[in-house]
Design a protein around this motif. Structure first.
Motif, PDB file in Angstrom:
ATOM      1  N   LYS A 110       0.859  -1.188   0.000  1.00  0.00           N
ATOM      2  CA  LYS A 110       0.000   0.000   0.000  1.00  0.00           C
ATOM      3  C   LYS A 110       0.892   1.234   0.000  1.00  0.00           C
ATOM      4  N   ASN A 111       0.925   1.931  -1.145  1.00  0.00           N
ATOM      5  CA  ASN A 111       1.789   3.100  -1.308  1.00  0.00           C
ATOM      6  C   ASN A 111       0.961   4.315  -1.704  1.00  0.00           C
ATOM      7  N   LYS A 112       1.312   5.438  -1.117  1.00  0.00           N
ATOM      8  CA  LYS A 112       0.583   6.675  -1.403  1.00  0.00           C
ATOM      9  C   LYS A 112       0.809   7.088  -2.847  1.00  0.00           C
ATOM     10  N   LEU A 113      -0.273   7.481  -3.520  1.00  0.00           N
ATOM     11  CA  LEU A 113      -0.166   7.920  -4.906  1.00  0.00           C
ATOM     12  C   LEU A 113       0.619   9.221  -4.978  1.00  0.00           C
ATOM     13  N   GLN A 114       1.558   9.281  -5.920  1.00  0.00           N
ATOM     14  CA  GLN A 114       2.392  10.461  -6.094  1.00  0.00           C
ATOM     15  C   GLN A 114       1.840  11.320  -7.227  1.00  0.00           C
ATOM     16  N   SER A 115       1.794  12.636  -7.018  1.00  0.00           N
ATOM     17  CA  SER A 115       1.327  13.560  -8.057  1.00  0.00           C
ATOM     18  C   SER A 115       1.813  14.966  -7.728  1.00  0.00           C
ATOM     19  N   LEU A 116       1.598  15.880  -8.664  1.00  0.00           N
ATOM     20  CA  LEU A 116       1.960  17.274  -8.430  1.00  0.00           C
ATOM     21  C   LEU A 116       1.080  17.862  -7.334  1.00  0.00           C
ATOM     22  N   PRO A 117       1.590  18.840  -6.587  1.00  0.00           N
ATOM     23  CA  PRO A 117       0.824  19.425  -5.476  1.00  0.00           C
ATOM     24  C   PRO A 117      -0.532  19.977  -5.885  1.00  0.00           C
ATOM     25  N   ILE A 118      -0.662  20.383  -7.160  1.00  0.00           N
ATOM     26  CA  ILE A 118      -1.926  20.997  -7.581  1.00  0.00           C
ATOM     27  C   ILE A 118      -3.023  19.954  -7.793  1.00  0.00           C
ATOM     28  N   PHE A 119      -2.635  18.675  -7.810  1.00  0.00           N
ATOM     29  CA  PHE A 119      -3.620  17.611  -8.005  1.00  0.00           C
ATOM     30  C   PHE A 119      -3.919  16.920  -6.675  1.00  0.00           C
ATOM     31  N   ASP A 120      -5.174  16.574  -6.512  1.00  0.00           N
ATOM     32  CA  ASP A 120      -5.610  15.883  -5.297  1.00  0.00           C
ATOM     33  C   ASP A 120      -5.938  14.432  -5.636  1.00  0.00           C
ATOM     34  N   ASN A 121      -5.177  13.510  -5.045  1.00  0.00           N
ATOM     35  CA  ASN A 121      -5.390  12.085  -5.319  1.00  0.00           C
ATOM     36  C   ASN A 121      -6.282  11.401  -4.290  1.00  0.00           C
ATOM     37  N   SER A 122      -6.878  12.183  -3.417  1.00  0.00           N
ATOM     38  CA  SER A 122      -7.673  11.566  -2.351  1.00  0.00           C
ATOM     39  C   SER A 122      -8.909  10.851  -2.890  1.00  0.00           C
ATOM     40  N   ASN A 123      -9.329  11.196  -4.123  1.00  0.00           N
ATOM     41  CA  ASN A 123     -10.496  10.543  -4.721  1.00  0.00           C
ATOM     42  C   ASN A 123     -10.098   9.493  -5.755  1.00  0.00           C
ATOM     43  N   ASN A 124      -8.812   9.174  -5.801  1.00  0.00           N
ATOM     44  CA  ASN A 124      -8.327   8.168  -6.742  1.00  0.00           C
ATOM     45  C   ASN A 124      -7.729   6.989  -5.977  1.00  0.00           C
ATOM     46  N   CYS A 125      -7.797   5.826  -6.585  1.00  0.00           N
ATOM     47  CA  CYS A 125      -7.103   4.678  -6.001  1.00  0.00           C
ATOM     48  C   CYS A 125      -6.874   3.612  -7.064  1.00  0.00           C
ATOM     49  N   LEU A 126      -5.781   2.879  -6.875  1.00  0.00           N
ATOM     50  CA  LEU A 126      -5.455   1.733  -7.721  1.00  0.00           C
ATOM     51  C   LEU A 126      -5.427   0.495  -6.824  1.00  0.00           C
ATOM     52  N   ILE A 127      -6.131  -0.550  -7.231  1.00  0.00           N
ATOM     53  CA  ILE A 127      -6.164  -1.774  -6.423  1.00  0.00           C
ATOM     54  C   ILE A 127      -5.948  -2.987  -7.324  1.00  0.00           C
ATOM     55  N   LYS A 128      -4.965  -3.800  -6.962  1.00  0.00           N
ATOM     56  CA  LYS A 128      -4.725  -5.077  -7.631  1.00  0.00           C
ATOM     57  C   LYS A 128      -5.148  -6.179  -6.666  1.00  0.00           C
ATOM     58  N   ILE A 129      -6.039  -7.074  -7.126  1.00  0.00           N
ATOM     59  CA  ILE A 129      -6.609  -8.093  -6.246  1.00  0.00           C
ATOM     60  C   ILE A 129      -6.249  -9.488  -6.742  1.00  0.00           C
ATOM     61  N   TYR A 130      -5.804 -10.331  -5.797  1.00  0.00           N
ATOM     62  CA  TYR A 130      -5.547 -11.749  -6.049  1.00  0.00           C
ATOM     63  C   TYR A 130      -6.488 -12.545  -5.150  1.00  0.00           C
ATOM     64  N   VAL A 131      -7.168 -13.528  -5.708  1.00  0.00           N
ATOM     65  CA  VAL A 131      -8.114 -14.311  -4.914  1.00  0.00           C
ATOM     66  C   VAL A 131      -7.684 -15.780  -4.893  1.00  0.00           C
ATOM     67  N   LYS A 132      -7.737 -16.375  -3.679  1.00  0.00           N
ATOM     68  CA  LYS A 132      -7.329 -17.767  -3.482  1.00  0.00           C
ATOM     69  C   LYS A 132      -8.291 -18.446  -2.516  1.00  0.00           C
ATOM     70  N   ASP A 133      -8.155 -19.786  -2.419  1.00  0.00           N
ATOM     71  CA  ASP A 133      -8.911 -20.483  -1.386  1.00  0.00           C
ATOM     72  C   ASP A 133      -8.072 -20.529  -0.111  1.00  0.00           C
ATOM     73  N   VAL A 134      -8.568 -21.182   0.934  1.00  0.00           N
ATOM     74  CA  VAL A 134      -7.871 -21.177   2.222  1.00  0.00           C
ATOM     75  C   VAL A 134      -6.543 -21.924   2.173  1.00  0.00           C
ATOM     76  N   ASN A 135      -6.343 -22.748   1.147  1.00  0.00           N
ATOM     77  CA  ASN A 135      -5.082 -23.477   0.993  1.00  0.00           C
ATOM     78  C   ASN A 135      -4.089 -22.751   0.100  1.00  0.00           C
TER      79      ASN A 135
END
Length: 251
Positions: A110-135
């Motif tokens: 989990k890393n904070k999004l980097q951008s120029l000070p004039i841009f607000d990234n608080s409404n943006n997010c990137l998520i990569k999801i991996y799904v597995k069973d309990v094993n």
């Protein structure tokens, strides 16, 4: 001057050797009578279905696991400590703690999004999801639904053979939650709010719907009638129900 008796000396040496040869055997025998080890199964004579019964797994450290086999492959799990006092087997069931349950969602990064000070990234997010069973086996064909505040589905995705989804690039808090589901597994909801402003990768483990963790703090006592390597005959107290535990063939 003392006259030595060779025969007497030999007998003393023999007794000394026998003592140290027999003593460990006696100790191990006494210890073995107070411990159990291996996997056993009990099948009630009143139940005609072969795949229904109760499995017990005993360890030398005094712990046990109990698996109750139910209809259609469902399982009820419980655990605890056991002791053997004279001719009585005592099972002290313990509830499952947080460390015993498998964590549903693990944040891999989990890393904070980097951008120029004039841009607000608080409404943006990137998520990569991996799904597995309990094993830890990737779950192909898992559904991922992105929903809004009114629980309406905005986007629907399906995991590939590696249990991966395309990276989510959400640029509005209209996406309130993620729902992952697949057949024979429990559905999981993940709220998106903590991930806005970050680039994250998460691993989700879906638990099967047919496994129940039984949380109970009770004690059960059994009178040991007979105990051999492959069979233990018990009488449950106080109802005097007869139970025969048979060692599993593969054990």
């Amino acid at each position: 001057m003392e006259i030595l008796n060779p025969k007497k000396e030999i007998m003393q040496v023999v007794r000394f050797i026998l003592f140290f040869a027999i003593f460990p055997i006696v100790i191990n025998s006494c210890y073995g009578q107070n411990t159990l080890s291996g996997n056993f199964i009990y099948k009630s004579p009143t139940v005609m279905v072969n795949d229904i019964g109760v499995e017990y797994s005993f360890d030398d450290d005094g712990t046990f696991n109990r698996t109750k086999l139910l209809h259609l492959g469902s399982k009820e799990l419980s655990k605890g400590l056991y002791t053997i006092s004279k001719d009585t087997l005592i099972l002290q069931f313990e509830p499952y703690g947080k460390m015993d349950t498998i964590k549903d969602v693990t944040i891999l990064g989990k890393n904070k999004l980097q951008s120029l000070p004039i841009f607000d990234n608080s409404n943006n997010c990137l998520i990569k999801i991996y799904v597995k069973d309990v094993n830890g086996v990737p779950l192909k064909g898992t559904n991922l639904l992105l929903k809004d505040l009114d629980n309406k589905t905005l986007i629907a995705l399906v995991s590939d053979e590696s249990g991966e989804f395309p990276e989510l690039n959400m640029q509005s808090p209209i996406f309130q939650k993620l729902i992952l589901s697949t057949i024979e597994h429990k559905e999981i909801e993940i709220y998106t709010e903590p991930f806005f402003g970050y680039s994250s990768s998460i691993e989700v483990k879906l638990k099967p719907i047919d496994i129940i963790h039984k949380n109970m703090s009770i004690e059960k006592r059994f009178l040991i009638q007979e105990r051999t390597k492959n069979k233990i005959k018990l009488i449950q107290l106080p109802n005097k129900e007869k139970i025969i535990l048979t060692r599993q063939p593969s054990d």
